[in-house]
Write a protein that holds these residues in place. Structure first.
Motif, short mmCIF file in Angstrom:
data_model
loop_
_atom_site.label_atom_id
_atom_site.label_comp_id
_atom_site.label_asym_id
_atom_site.label_seq_id
_atom_site.Cartn_x
_atom_site.Cartn_y
_atom_site.Cartn_z
N GLY A 1 59.01 39.79 35.28
CA GLY A 1 57.77 39.30 34.29
C GLY A 1 57.55 37.69 34.16
O GLY A 1 56.63 37.06 34.10
N ARG B 1 56.11 36.23 37.43
CA ARG B 1 54.63 36.42 37.51
C ARG B 1 53.96 35.36 36.62
O ARG B 1 52.93 34.82 36.85
CB ARG B 1 54.40 37.88 36.98
N GLN B 2 54.58 35.04 35.38
CA GLN B 2 53.89 34.13 34.57
C GLN B 2 53.99 32.71 35.13
O GLN B 2 53.27 32.16 35.04
CB GLN B 2 54.78 33.97 33.27
N GLN C 1 45.85 36.23 28.94
CA GLN C 1 46.93 37.10 28.46
C GLN C 1 47.38 37.83 29.43
O GLN C 1 48.46 38.50 29.53
CB GLN C 1 46.42 37.64 27.22
N GLU C 2 46.42 38.65 30.13
CA GLU C 2 46.77 39.86 31.17
C GLU C 2 45.91 39.31 32.66
O GLU C 2 44.85 38.98 32.38
CB GLU C 2 45.76 41.15 30.88
N PHE C 3 46.80 38.99 33.43
CA PHE C 3 46.60 38.40 34.66
C PHE C 3 46.76 39.56 35.66
O PHE C 3 47.78 39.74 36.06
CB PHE C 3 47.30 37.14 35.16
N GLY C 4 45.73 39.76 36.65
CA GLY C 4 45.74 40.79 37.55
C GLY C 4 46.28 40.03 39.13
O GLY C 4 45.52 39.18 39.45
N SER D 1 42.06 35.02 20.93
CA SER D 1 41.65 35.28 22.35
C SER D 1 40.07 35.06 22.30
O SER D 1 39.79 34.48 23.61
CB SER D 1 41.82 36.77 22.69
N GLU E 1 49.11 33.91 24.97
CA GLU E 1 50.05 34.79 24.85
C GLU E 1 50.96 34.89 26.06
O GLU E 1 51.40 35.82 26.60
CB GLU E 1 49.67 36.13 24.60
#
Length: 312
Positions: free
Chosen positions: A136, A139-140, A81-84, A41, A159
């Motif tokens: 999920g 969203r990706q 990796q984390e998308f708001g 990361s 990820e």
């Protein structure tokens, strides 16, 4: 071509996240495989312009991205990796908002561009549905849609399949394979299956160092005729692991099935039979052989002053 030379990142502490990474990433899909905490990361954030390296070089088709991070923005697509997402916006409104933040040009209008991108990632049917209702995998795919805006030369995905069910993961694999024909795609993951399915070439990273650069076929071929599988009673497992190079031990039909690596000429335990190697075997053996970092953080000359980092 994306090129990294002697890339170092030292956080206050000091904590060394990257220890002289050298890597050439050609056009197409390329994997970066390693456990959590390996430095993946940190590397992704440096490549995306969100973090400055302590030292080293990063170039994209000869363009120096350390000295001129602002030059990266027109060429980059990034799925972190984390998308708001804002849960109460529709998919098309969320995408439009993200594209406006990125400053993406839309000669035919933003509405038309959003429609094209949603169609490309197979989300037209859910364009007006609120994001909170997306699975999920959906969203990706929405995240990939924003990353593809502007037709970037470099697409970074960090990820991307974590938390996806098997069906959604397969859909996402197909989408990534499709977009990789047109650009460089760097896939960062700790999931061996992601690399096996998608990447003609990949690098294994641990403790901030590149341990190997290979292909799934080459990695498995290197273990030809050296993998064996058999059953070991749970009570004997600790002693067995001391005596043999165990790659995996899993329960199968209530029995403890164990896979071991035995070099040619090495005695094989009774009852163990030769078995085809997998990419997971190769990866786990590399992890076992990776030396623990012992030296202090490398001395590094700070990277040259530059403009503020630009996100995707």
């Amino acid at each position: 071509m994306l090129s990294l030379r002697n890339l170092v990142k030292v956080y206050p502490g000091p904590v060394t996240a990257l220890r002289g990474v050298d890597l050439d990433v050609p056009k197409g899909m390329f994997g970066l495989l390693g456990p959590n905490g390996a430095g993946k990361s940190t590397l992704m954030k440096i490549l995306s312009g969100l973090l400055e390296p302590t030292s080293g070089e990063v170039t994209l088709d000869g363009l120096d991205l350390v000295r001129h991070p602002e030059a990266l923005r027109p060429h980059l697509g990034y799925l972190p990796q984390e998308f708001g997402f804002y849960p109460y916006l529709s998919g098309q409104d969320m995408l439009r908002y993200l594209l406006e933040l990125k400053g993406v040009s839309a000669p035919q209008g933003m509405k038309a561009l959003c429609a094209q991108l949603l169609e490309r990632v197979n989300l037209t049917f859910a364009a007006k549905r609120k994001v909170k209702e997306y699975s999920g995998g959906m969203r990706q795919r929405l995240g990939i849609a924003q990353a593809l805006a502007g037709d970037p030369k470099l697409l970074i995905v960090d990820e991307p399949t974590a938390g996806l069910d098997p069906e959604e993961r397969q859909r996402f694999y197909r989408l990534l394979a499709e977009v990789a024909h047109e650009r460089t795609v760097l896939l960062s993951t700790h999931i061996v299956e992601d690399v096996a399915m998608l990447c003609p070439r990949f690098a294994v990273i641990r403790h901030g160092r590149v341990m190997a650069i290979t292909s799934p076929t080459e990695a498995k071929a290197a273990l030809h005729d050296t993998l064996f599988e058999g059953t070991v009673p749970p009570a004997d497992m600790a002693a067995f692991q001391q005596a043999h190079r165990v790659t995996q031990a899993v329960l199968f039909e209530g029995r403890n099935r164990v896979r071991i690596h035995a070099a040619p000429g090495t005695p094989v335990p009774p009852g163990f039979e030769r078995t085809p190697p997998t990419l997971e075997d190769a990866y786990l053996l590399l992890m076992k052989d990776a030396p623990e970092p012992r030296a202090p953080a490398p001395t590094a000359t700070p990277a040259p002053a530059s403009a503020p980092a630009v996100g995707a």
